[in-house]
Scaffold this motif. Structure first.
Motif, PDB file in Angstrom:
ATOM      1  N   LEU A   1     -22.813 -40.474 -13.133  1.00 16.85           N
ATOM      2  CA  LEU A   1     -23.325 -40.075 -11.841  1.00 16.85           C
ATOM      3  C   LEU A   1     -22.785 -40.812 -10.801  1.00 16.85           C
ATOM      4  O   LEU A   1     -22.572 -41.955 -10.894  1.00 16.85           O
ATOM      5  N   PRO A   2     -23.031 -40.366  -9.313  1.00 15.02           N
ATOM      6  CA  PRO A   2     -23.350 -38.954  -9.116  1.00 15.02           C
ATOM      7  C   PRO A   2     -22.278 -37.932  -9.363  1.00 15.02           C
ATOM      8  O   PRO A   2     -22.688 -36.923  -9.295  1.00 15.02           O
ATOM      9  N   GLU A   3     -21.031 -38.254  -9.443  1.00 12.58           N
ATOM     10  CA  GLU A   3     -20.040 -37.063  -9.578  1.00 12.58           C
ATOM     11  C   GLU A   3     -19.878 -36.470 -10.854  1.00 12.58           C
ATOM     12  O   GLU A   3     -19.429 -35.338 -10.931  1.00 12.58           O
ATOM     13  N   PHE A   4     -20.772 -36.930 -11.966  1.00  9.43           N
ATOM     14  CA  PHE A   4     -20.947 -36.166 -13.062  1.00  9.43           C
ATOM     15  C   PHE A   4     -19.660 -36.048 -13.934  1.00  9.43           C
ATOM     16  O   PHE A   4     -18.989 -34.677 -13.949  1.00  9.43           O
ATOM     17  N   THR A   5     -18.839 -36.947 -13.766  1.00  6.73           N
ATOM     18  CA  THR A   5     -17.534 -36.963 -14.755  1.00  6.73           C
ATOM     19  C   THR A   5     -17.528 -37.535 -16.025  1.00  6.73           C
ATOM     20  O   THR A   5     -18.273 -38.607 -16.111  1.00  6.73           O
ATOM     21  N   GLU A   6     -16.803 -37.105 -16.880  1.00  3.11           N
ATOM     22  CA  GLU A   6     -16.914 -37.687 -18.278  1.00  3.11           C
ATOM     23  C   GLU A   6     -16.298 -39.164 -18.152  1.00  3.11           C
ATOM     24  O   GLU A   6     -15.127 -39.281 -17.732  1.00  3.11           O
ATOM     25  N   CYS A   7     -16.862 -40.268 -18.978  1.00  7.02           N
ATOM     26  CA  CYS A   7     -16.430 -41.551 -18.711  1.00  7.02           C
ATOM     27  C   CYS A   7     -16.381 -42.466 -20.058  1.00  7.02           C
ATOM     28  O   CYS A   7     -16.221 -43.578 -20.270  1.00  7.02           O
ATOM     29  N   GLY A   8     -16.719 -41.473 -21.063  1.00  7.85           N
ATOM     30  CA  GLY A   8     -16.625 -42.064 -22.610  1.00  7.85           C
ATOM     31  C   GLY A   8     -17.162 -41.161 -23.509  1.00  7.85           C
ATOM     32  O   GLY A   8     -17.755 -40.027 -23.330  1.00  7.85           O
ATOM     33  N   GLN A   9     -16.811 -41.569 -24.691  1.00  8.71           N
ATOM     34  CA  GLN A   9     -17.145 -40.746 -26.078  1.00  8.71           C
ATOM     35  C   GLN A   9     -17.926 -41.701 -26.941  1.00  8.71           C
ATOM     36  O   GLN A   9     -17.317 -42.717 -27.433  1.00  8.71           O
ATOM     37  N   LEU A  10     -18.984 -41.092 -27.848  1.00  6.46           N
ATOM     38  CA  LEU A  10     -19.562 -41.934 -29.068  1.00  6.46           C
ATOM     39  C   LEU A  10     -18.998 -41.298 -30.122  1.00  6.46           C
ATOM     40  O   LEU A  10     -19.544 -39.932 -30.507  1.00  6.46           O
ATOM     41  N   LYS A  11     -18.247 -41.821 -31.142  1.00  8.90           N
ATOM     42  CA  LYS A  11     -17.745 -41.183 -32.170  1.00  8.90           C
ATOM     43  C   LYS A  11     -18.362 -41.348 -33.583  1.00  8.90           C
ATOM     44  O   LYS A  11     -18.330 -42.740 -33.731  1.00  8.90           O
TER      45      LYS A  11
END
Length: 427
Positions: A123-133
């Protein structure tokens, strides 16, 4: 995927089954008392142009007559002088299938779906910054507390990550609850029922002050896990039907909601040995299964969303401190699937594909401020984004909604005087 998410050795739960058809999967327990949610109209996933509806157009969606005998709170809608405006500021479609869970904390939003991914958004741009796999699929519930992320999966286990900051957020896998070694030893000794849920997990709640993580399940129980060592220290036989939602207050009081059409209130007594949680009161919900719960920050008002479309609420008495029935919010035409509260706002998501924003006024009455339309499937989860998400000087609240249509949306609801600064965007 098989017909049930329970293990082969687990008893089958007739109230919950995962169907093979992609668009008919549903992660809440399906009560025999109400029509199945899978029968609801559901348009295939695709980005929509996002018709944002004003509350002045939503009166037609009110049920012509209540399904049950009660006196719901009358909506106070001023068609000529609506105090708020709303707009969709972001709409994201990933190839993850249905969005099943959302949690927000410290400038990050976590979303879970049918896949094995928990996506992390900044936030605030609401861009993806990671993943939990993980190897497990279907993230059915999410909770974030301090630097810990808890995710419940369809295999009835909970994975735990620790969040760190090194220029960007990073997550380190800490544990799986229950731990495999403990579960195997318990299974051999015949104590596996104490270690692992025998049905799908439906909800998580955290009591940091008491070092406790709660998990609710379709197996009709709530398990109590000690956060420090991830051990199960108690199994609460909570309801006679599947438990759909749990919330815990700052004072440690636990609230559980079930398909048995009740909300139960539990208190923890540290001198009670192996079963410290005791039932203090049972709150009836007018004969309709309760699918979701939300508690105000001060613990003064409890909301319960039901399959009949009503949102029942209870408030604490001024002198007794006991919960008293306050009424019901009427507006949704299908089951209420998720709730969130912040300040005096209440946000509800429904199987009717809409999200409603309510305000609680000083006299205890409620007003519907906005009806958020744009999803093409049931709204499964909702979260109010932290205040820091707004960097444009606007007042109001930002809301993130996830739907079974696979789309994630971010909305902003604000007083009309502020909304005019920018032209609305389509969702």
């Amino acid at each position: 995927m098989g017909s049930s998410i329970d293990s082969p050795n687990s008893p089958q739960c007739p109230s919950f089954a995962i169907r093979d058809e992609t668009h008919n999967r549903f992660l809440r327990s399906i009560s025999t008392k109400e029509p199945s949610f899978s029968e609801l109209p559901h348009t295939p996933s695709r980005l929509s142009s996002g018709s944002l509806s004003s509350p002045c157009h939503h009166t037609a969606s009110l049920p012509s007559s209540p399904r049950h005998s009660l006196s719901p709170t009358k909506l106070k809608l001023d068609h000529d002088h609506l105090p708020t405006s709303h707009r969709c500021v972001s709409s994201v479609l990933k190839k993850d299938g249905q969005i099943l869970s959302i949690a927000a904390s410290n400038g990050l939003v976590y979303t879970g779906s049918e896949t094995n991914l928990v996506r992390v958004w900044k936030l605030p741009e609401f861009t993806e910054c990671g993943q939990l796999k993980t190897k497990a699929c279907m993230v059915v519930a999410l909770e974030v507390s301090n630097d810990r992320v808890y995710a419940a999966y369809a295999d009835a286990k909970i994975r735990v990550w620790r969040r760190t900051w090194d220029g960007a957020p990073k997550h380190v896998r800490l544990a799986t609850i229950p731990r495999t070694g403990i579960y195997v030893r318990g299974y051999i000794s015949g104590k596996d029922k104490m270690m692992k849920h025998m049905g799908a997990i439906t909800s998580l709640a955290i009591n940091i002050s008491d070092d406790i993580l709660y998990s609710a399940s379709l197996d009709k129980t709530v398990k109590v896990w000690r956060i420090s060592d991830h051990k199960c220290i108690e199994t609460i036989q909570a309801h006679t039907d599947p438990v759909n939602a749990i919330v815990v207050a700052d004072d440690g009081v636990l609230y559980t909601a079930s398909d048995d059409a009740t909300v139960r209130v539990w208190r923890r007594n540290f001198c009670s040995g192996d079963r410290p949680h005791s039932l203090t009161v049972t709150l009836p919900a007018k004969n309709s299964p309760v699918k979701t719960l939300s508690l105000t920050g001060d613990g003064a008002v409890l909301y319960g969303g039901c399959t009949d479309g009503y949102i029942h609420y209870w408030h604490k008495g001024w002198f007794s401190g006991q919960l008293q029935y306050g009424g019901a919010l009427q507006g949704h035409t299908h089951a209420v699937m998720c709730l969130a509260t912040v300040s005096n706002y209440v946000i509800s998501g429904s199987a009717d594909s809409t999200c409603r924003v309510w305000t609680r006024e000083q006299d205890g009455q409620h007003k519907c401020l906005a009806v958020l339309q744009g999803h093409r499937g049931p709204v499964r989860c909702v979260s109010v984004l932290p205040g820091r998400a707004r960097d444009d000087g606007e007042d109001g609240c930002s809301i993130c909604t996830g739907s079974l249509d696979g789309i994630l949306k971010v909305w902003h609801v604000s007083p009309k005087g502020n909304a005019g600064r920018r032209s609305p965007q389509n969702g």
